[in-house]
Scaffold this motif. Sequence first.
Motif, PDB file in Angstrom:
ATOM      1  N   PRO A   1       0.793  -1.272  -0.064  1.00 27.00           N
ATOM      2  CA  PRO A   1      -0.045   0.182  -0.165  1.00 27.00           C
ATOM      3  C   PRO A   1       0.740   1.218   0.084  1.00 27.00           C
ATOM      4  N   LYS A   2       0.441   2.247  -0.773  1.00 23.47           N
ATOM      5  CA  LYS A   2       1.122   3.388  -0.905  1.00 23.47           C
ATOM      6  C   LYS A   2       0.797   4.588   0.020  1.00 23.47           C
ATOM      7  N   LEU A   3       1.545   4.548   1.108  1.00 19.59           N
ATOM      8  CA  LEU A   3       1.107   5.230   2.282  1.00 19.59           C
ATOM      9  C   LEU A   3       1.686   6.634   2.348  1.00 19.59           C
ATOM     10  N   THR A   4       2.895   7.083   1.474  1.00 19.60           N
ATOM     11  CA  THR A   4       3.416   8.335   1.493  1.00 19.60           C
ATOM     12  C   THR A   4       4.033   8.334  -0.055  1.00 19.60           C
ATOM     13  N   ALA A   5       4.363   9.467  -0.523  1.00 21.19           N
ATOM     14  CA  ALA A   5       5.189   9.324  -1.736  1.00 21.19           C
ATOM     15  C   ALA A   5       6.346   8.509  -1.777  1.00 21.19           C
ATOM     16  N   ASN A   6       6.985   8.314  -0.762  1.00 21.47           N
ATOM     17  CA  ASN A   6       8.334   7.486  -0.575  1.00 21.47           C
ATOM     18  C   ASN A   6       8.145   6.152  -0.424  1.00 21.47           C
ATOM     19  N   THR A   7       6.865   5.730  -0.221  1.00 24.55           N
ATOM     20  CA  THR A   7       6.745   4.170   0.017  1.00 24.55           C
ATOM     21  C   THR A   7       7.095   3.259  -1.197  1.00 24.55           C
ATOM     22  N   LEU A   8       8.069   2.450  -0.679  1.00 21.63           N
ATOM     23  CA  LEU A   8       8.291   1.301  -1.733  1.00 21.63           C
ATOM     24  C   LEU A   8       7.027   0.625  -2.185  1.00 21.63           C
ATOM     25  N   ASP A   9       7.073   0.405  -3.368  1.00 17.27           N
ATOM     26  CA  ASP A   9       5.856   0.155  -4.169  1.00 17.27           C
ATOM     27  C   ASP A   9       5.684  -1.225  -4.868  1.00 17.27           C
ATOM     28  N   SER A  10       6.956  -2.106  -4.626  1.00 16.26           N
ATOM     29  CA  SER A  10       6.999  -3.193  -5.735  1.00 16.26           C
ATOM     30  C   SER A  10       7.987  -4.051  -4.911  1.00 16.26           C
TER      31      SER A  10
ATOM     32  N   PRO B   1       9.532  12.942  14.807  1.00 16.33           N
ATOM     33  CA  PRO B   1       8.974  13.733  13.738  1.00 16.33           C
ATOM     34  C   PRO B   1       9.931  14.846  13.057  1.00 16.33           C
ATOM     35  N   LYS B   2       9.673  14.862  11.755  1.00 19.89           N
ATOM     36  CA  LYS B   2      10.802  15.815  11.135  1.00 19.89           C
ATOM     37  C   LYS B   2      10.871  17.149  11.364  1.00 19.89           C
ATOM     38  N   VAL B   3       9.883  17.812  12.038  1.00 24.52           N
ATOM     39  CA  VAL B   3       9.765  19.327  12.361  1.00 24.52           C
ATOM     40  C   VAL B   3      10.810  19.264  13.740  1.00 24.52           C
ATOM     41  N   LEU B   4      11.232  18.059  14.492  1.00 23.56           N
ATOM     42  CA  LEU B   4      11.933  18.153  15.500  1.00 23.56           C
ATOM     43  C   LEU B   4      13.574  18.062  15.226  1.00 23.56           C
ATOM     44  N   LEU B   5      13.751  17.208  14.127  1.00 21.04           N
ATOM     45  CA  LEU B   5      15.217  16.668  13.763  1.00 21.04           C
ATOM     46  C   LEU B   5      15.371  16.605  12.179  1.00 21.04           C
ATOM     47  N   SER B   6      16.251  17.076  11.886  1.00 21.17           N
ATOM     48  CA  SER B   6      16.571  16.757  10.399  1.00 21.17           C
ATOM     49  C   SER B   6      17.076  15.435  10.094  1.00 21.17           C
TER      50      SER B   6
ATOM     51  N   HIS C   1       6.465   5.336   6.085  1.00 20.27           N
ATOM     52  CA  HIS C   1       5.362   5.020   6.678  1.00 20.27           C
ATOM     53  C   HIS C   1       4.293   5.977   7.041  1.00 20.27           C
ATOM     54  N   GLU C   2       5.061   7.215   7.585  1.00 16.16           N
ATOM     55  CA  GLU C   2       4.201   8.660   7.788  1.00 16.16           C
ATOM     56  C   GLU C   2       4.739   9.739   7.367  1.00 16.16           C
ATOM     57  N   GLU C   3       4.220  10.556   6.544  1.00 20.85           N
ATOM     58  CA  GLU C   3       4.888  11.752   6.015  1.00 20.85           C
ATOM     59  C   GLU C   3       5.626  12.454   6.945  1.00 20.85           C
ATOM     60  N   PHE C   4       5.114  12.717   7.964  1.00 18.73           N
ATOM     61  CA  PHE C   4       5.848  13.476   8.856  1.00 18.73           C
ATOM     62  C   PHE C   4       6.902  13.083  10.021  1.00 18.73           C
ATOM     63  N   THR C   5       7.390  11.754   9.848  1.00 18.71           N
ATOM     64  CA  THR C   5       8.097  11.107  10.661  1.00 18.71           C
ATOM     65  C   THR C   5       9.395  10.360  10.003  1.00 18.71           C
ATOM     66  N   HIS C   6      10.334  10.106  10.469  1.00 18.74           N
ATOM     67  CA  HIS C   6      11.491   9.362   9.738  1.00 18.74           C
ATOM     68  C   HIS C   6      12.233   8.698  11.230  1.00 18.74           C
ATOM     69  N   CYS C   7      12.953   7.478  10.413  1.00 14.66           N
ATOM     70  CA  CYS C   7      12.981   6.471  11.449  1.00 14.66           C
ATOM     71  C   CYS C   7      14.453   5.616  11.296  1.00 14.66           C
ATOM     72  N   ILE C   8      15.303   5.438  12.315  1.00 13.08           N
ATOM     73  CA  ILE C   8      16.318   4.524  11.680  1.00 13.08           C
ATOM     74  C   ILE C   8      16.310   3.212  12.725  1.00 13.08           C
TER      75      ILE C   8
ATOM     76  N   VAL D   1      16.383   2.437   7.209  1.00 11.74           N
ATOM     77  CA  VAL D   1      15.731   3.687   7.353  1.00 11.74           C
ATOM     78  C   VAL D   1      14.499   3.706   6.917  1.00 11.74           C
ATOM     79  N   ASP D   2      13.772   4.769   7.289  1.00 15.85           N
ATOM     80  CA  ASP D   2      12.495   4.867   6.926  1.00 15.85           C
ATOM     81  C   ASP D   2      12.349   6.451   6.828  1.00 15.85           C
ATOM     82  N   ARG D   3      12.600   6.716   5.405  1.00 12.66           N
ATOM     83  CA  ARG D   3      12.530   8.297   5.231  1.00 12.66           C
ATOM     84  C   ARG D   3      11.167   8.647   4.858  1.00 12.66           C
ATOM     85  N   SER D   4      10.276   8.865   5.881  1.00 14.76           N
ATOM     86  CA  SER D   4       8.792   9.372   5.658  1.00 14.76           C
ATOM     87  C   SER D   4       8.180   8.533   4.734  1.00 14.76           C
TER      88      SER D   4
END
Length: 247
Positions: free
Chosen positions: A157-166, A216-221, A189-196, A184-187
């Motif tokens: 399922p395409k959850l954000t513009a960055n979601t792997l789709d194949s 959340p991306k607003v807290l940390l680059s 799963h959720e558009e406003f968060t990133h994760c390692i 890594v998860d560069r937004s």
Amino acid sequence: MSQSLERGLAALTALAEGPQTLDGLAQRLGVHKTTAMRLLRTLESGRFVRREDLHRYRLGSAVFALAHQALDDLDARDVARPFLDALGERTGHTIHLATLDEDQVVYVDKVDSVHPVRMYSRIGRRAPLHCTAVGKVLVADLSQQRRERLAQRIAYPKLTANTLDSAERYLAELERVRAQGYSVDRSEHEEFTHCIAAPVRNHRGDAVAAMSISVPKVLLSWEDLLGWLPDLRRTAAEVSRELGNRQ
């Protein structure tokens, strides 16, 4: 502690360093050879000690069976909890511990962020494999056959513009994760968060859990989040060592 038990444990500790002669063990224990012989015969009857020749002994199969059973009984969540707390205190951000459950990951523990802006998650919540850092690092550890079979089952399922789709993109990403040792998860799963995320391994070397930092991306680059990667990997390795991993 009884004297015999104390001597028996001392004998096992000495044998853990390598095969020992009867004379050497007697000297280590500070007893006569006949006393050491009686002790070794008792341990040998329980398969805790094995005799290589007339006067040389080594650890027996029962010791290894007990060690493996003890390691199998270790619960990753219980072992990891103090390490999660410490990592959360150092970073101030959300820390997750997740495990693989068929075609999803499940969050089994969490340390909340200290910041007022937080991502939504809870212990017991399930998440997709293809767009979460914890999911990627756990699937990447599977055999190639299992990775490919699982990749074909996912709906992507395409959850954000960055979601792997194949499946092709997902498998390529898993190869990168295997090579670099983290995910890594560069937004995705959720558009406003990133994760390692980094793997937590047991005594067999299997990735039994994944530890992550989510922000959340607003807290940390993204660059600043990657700055926490060495600490995350070091913490995951410390938990792995507690679970018996020596790789």
